[in-house]
Design an enzyme around this catalytic site. Structure first.
Site, short mmCIF file in Angstrom:
data_model
loop_
_atom_site.label_atom_id
_atom_site.label_comp_id
_atom_site.label_asym_id
_atom_site.label_seq_id
_atom_site.Cartn_x
_atom_site.Cartn_y
_atom_site.Cartn_z
N LYS A 283 0.83 -1.20 0.00
CA LYS A 283 0.00 0.00 0.00
C LYS A 283 0.87 1.26 0.00
O LYS A 283 2.02 1.23 0.43
CB LYS A 283 -0.89 0.02 1.25
CG LYS A 283 -2.01 -1.00 1.26
CD LYS A 283 -2.82 -0.88 2.54
CE LYS A 283 -3.97 -1.88 2.57
NZ LYS A 283 -5.02 -1.55 1.59
N ARG A 357 -10.88 -10.95 1.49
CA ARG A 357 -11.74 -12.01 0.95
C ARG A 357 -11.08 -13.38 1.06
O ARG A 357 -11.76 -14.40 1.13
CB ARG A 357 -12.10 -11.68 -0.50
CG ARG A 357 -10.95 -11.63 -1.46
CD ARG A 357 -11.22 -10.80 -2.71
NE ARG A 357 -11.23 -9.38 -2.41
CZ ARG A 357 -11.46 -8.44 -3.33
NH1 ARG A 357 -11.72 -8.79 -4.59
NH2 ARG A 357 -11.44 -7.16 -3.00
#
Length: 499
Positions: A283, A357
């Site tokens: 990130k 997920r």
């Protein structure tokens, strides 16, 4: 915080540090404000006429009014009378509690829940009042070297003045609201703690602590070997990038449902990434500190269970939390890796920063063993949901209309809004992989939708809904901090299910 009710027509004789009365924006005094105005020989009306406009959530403190026993009378703006609604009431209650906190008083008396709102019973108004007061009194100092004890709110008690006929319902609402406020407090503190403190093990220990405090709760905390034995290859693939050991937390609230033909439990599944650097798909550095909030789904499950247990809600509820970190290392997932989930489906990892997920899918498969009546997962899943809905609505995805409608109704009643987004099968094509059963991302278009589509592949055995709270679980900027959402929504849904 303690909440109670009082029934009296002699408001001017109540001895308290702070007494709240409502004033509408058009200069109309609430019934309680009129009582204080008469007792003070028109002092309230004079102030309203000269300087207080009654804007929603505004306050003005009047000290030592002649003829009034309260040390302070707090005028609280209710907005336009024709537009007064549940949200305006909640804003008014929070403003009063904030005024009490600012004045460093220990207790206060509010008349605001007694102001009628069409379609909103006193129980709901009282519940909202307690939640709002809890939010106003929240204070974080867990990681300060020398906590400023003088800065801690002294507010410990708020009394609501209501009609005698409404007292029982108001007390019930206050009890519910207090429990929800306590759950939100836990959720906020867990979210605000830094990643080096609130680790997966810390979440597991928090769950165990709740089980020691509340008899209705049972907790099991699974570690790596047990997770390996279950075949949770997707979850494990994320966890192995960090030296911090994973935890898979199973909570059960045995609420002894009244119905003889009881359905299966409601299962709440929380994403517990206690720090998300993105893995190899790293990130940007600028706001990476906020990725300590990537476990707010897990925190909301723990907060909800705290509230459930405090209320002893007659409902069977299971909580599942998959907790680990997502860091880059020599053992971390690489773009292009293929892993096998607990369901047996293989997943091509095209982006290691789509890790939520990957941990949720194994938890959703684990949920099948409970034969649930409904499963709701809660996750700070996608930046795309923030782009779509901002910081107001949580994203709701479900193919089960009855479950979606129940959650939307709960979101409206709890003032914890959600918005239903599509989950059409046509979006599934974006998740096709040349090398596995499914890819973990579907490209830039409709990112929140394709993330939900990914999860849906693991939820065929039960009614399921997904709450994407990436935009609502915390605030950034100068007011940075966890919000405690969506604990109010979840608790309202469970209260509705319990009847």
């Amino acid at each position: 915080m303690e909440f109670s009710t009082q029934t009296t027509a002699s408001l001017h004789q109540i001895k308290t540090a702070a007494l709240a009365v409502g004033v509408f924006a058009d200069g109309v005094l609430s019934a309680a404000a009129e009582v204080i105005d008469r007792a003070s020989h028109g002092a309230v009306a004079a102030v309203v006429k000269s300087e207080f406009r009654g804007r929603t959530g505004s306050t003005l403190v009047l000290r030592s009014l002649a003829g009034v026993s309260a040390q302070r009378v707090v005028l609280v703006g209710l907005g336009k009378q024709a537009e007064y609604n549940a949200r305006a009431h909640a804003s008014a209650e929070q403003a009063f509690a904030a005024a009490c906190v600012a004045a460093q008083v220990g207790e206060g008396v509010s008349t605001l829940a007694g102001v009628a709102i069409e379609g909103v019973p006193v129980r709901a108004r009282a519940r909202s009042a307690a939640i709002a007061a809890g939010a106003a009194a929240y204070h974080y100092d867990a990681t300060f070297g020398k906590a400023n004890r003088d800065a801690r709110p002294r507010l410990k008690k708020i009394v609501q003045v209501v009609d005698r006929a409404a007292s029982a319902q108001a007390q019930l609402g206050l009890r519910e609201g207090a429990a929800i406020a306590h759950g939100m407090e836990l959720t906020r503190t867990l979210g605000n703690l830094p990643g080096n403190v609130c680790t997966p093990a810390y979440l597991g220990n928090t769950a165990k602590k709740l089980a020691r405090e509340f008899k209705s709760l049972k907790v099991e905390v699974l570690e790596r070997k047990q997770v390996e034995a279950l075949g949770m290859g997707s979850f494990l693939s994320v966890a192995r990038g960090s030296e911090e050991p994973l935890r898979f937390i199973v909570l059960r609230h045995a609420g002894k449902p009244a119905k003889k033909d009881k359905a299966g439990p409601v299962v709440l599944v929380g994403k517990g990434i206690t720090f998300d650097a993105g893995g190899i798909s790293l990130k940007p550095a600028a706001t990476m500190d906020e990725m300590k909030y990537d476990m707010c789904g897990a925190a909301s499950v723990l907060g909800t269970f705290r509230a459930l247990a405090e209320l002893e809600l007659p409902l069977d509820v299971v909580g599942l939390i998959a907790a680990c970190e997502n860091l880059p290392s020599g053992k971390a997932n690489k773009p292009g890796d293929v892993v096998t989930s607990m369901s047996g489906q293989t997943i091509e990892i095209l982006n290691t920063d789509a890790e939520g997920r990957l941990v949720l899918c194994d938890a959703l498969t684990y949920a099948e063993r409970f034969k649930p009546a409904a499963v709701i997962d809660i996750a700070t899943l996608t930046g795309a949901c923030v782009v779509a809905l901002g910081n107001v609505n949580s994203g709701l995805f479900s193919k089960d209309d009855a479950l979606a409608d129940a959650l939307l109704a709960a979101s409206r009643q709890s003032l914890d809004p959600a918005w239903r987004l599509p989950l059409d099968d046509a979006y599934q094509d974006q998740l096709k992989s040349n090398f596995a059963d499914i890819a973990n991302i579907g490209g830039p278009p409709a990112g929140a939708v394709t993330a939900a589509c990914f999860l849906s592949r693991f939820t065929k055995a039960y009614p399921w809904a997904h709450l994407d709270i990436a935009g609502t679980a915390w605030r950034g900027g100068k007011d940075k901090g966890a919000t405690g959402r969506p604990v109010p929504l979840l608790m309202q849904y469970l209260l509705d299910q319990a009847g």
